[in-house]
Design a protein around this motif. Structure first.
Motif: not given
Length: 190
Positions: A55-75
């Motif tokens: 949790i930082d002051p003002s970053s956005g959503e981590p970038p991703e290409e397309g739609i991926i079914l599963a969440p990122p590893a450890n995410g």
């Protein structure tokens, strides 16, 4: 499919003084129909890439290409799906077509449909814990053994199980999913 109300995403953050602010307010930026005209509409809301999530002051959503079914590893991942009524084409779907459906979202191996004898064309399994919250309409949750109907306000806790969703009504079902990366126990691997 009927026109659905857009999914609004409000993201909070902090200003230079550390005060809480509304950082972003608008329609979710990534929307995509999967599986052609009869497939669900995915509204990707947010993902995280670590636990605990930074949790930082003002970053956005981590970038991703397309739609991926599963969440990122450890995410984690939160998405909303509009699932239309089941289409007659599901009855004639081949295992290869089912895998291609899931391949569109980076998860061909998640498909467990084997053709005749399988419970639904979109049966699948992921190594995740998913919280599903039905917002409107109803779905039938199909398991290897048994099924149950869920409707608006119902919450499903999906624990890495093989399952499918069937919309046996004539109306759209809107459901929110929060997906959490998981790890199968030794008994459930393979």
């Amino acid at each position: 499919m009927m026109n659905q109300k857009p999914i609004r995403r409000v993201v909070t953050g902090h200003n230079a003084k550390g005060q809480a602010i509304i950082q972003e307010d608008g329609v979710v930026p990534r929307i995509q129909r999967i599986g052609g005209d009869t497939g669900p509409m995915f509204y990707e809301v947010w993902n995280t890439r670590a636990t605990p999530a930074p949790i930082d002051p003002s970053s956005g959503e981590p970038p991703e290409e397309g739609i991926i079914l599963a969440p990122p590893a450890n995410g984690t991942r939160i998405r909303v799906l509009d699932i239309p009524p089941d289409d007659d084409s599901f009855a004639d779907m081949t295992p290869e077509q089912a895998k291609a459906h899931f391949a569109e979202i980076g998860a061909a191996d998640a498909s467990s449909f084997e053709g005749e004898g399988s419970r639904h064309a979109h049966m699948h399994r992921t190594e995740t814990v998913d919280y599903g919250i039905v917002l409107e309409g109803e779905l039938v949750l199909i398991m290897d053994e048994g099924e149950t109907t869920v409707g608006a306000g119902d919450i499903i806790v999906q624990r890495g199980t093989n399952h499918g969703w069937s919309n046996r009504t004539d109306k759209n079902c809107r459901i929110a999913f929060i997906l959490i990366d998981g790890k199968f126990s030794e008994e459930l691997q393979g």
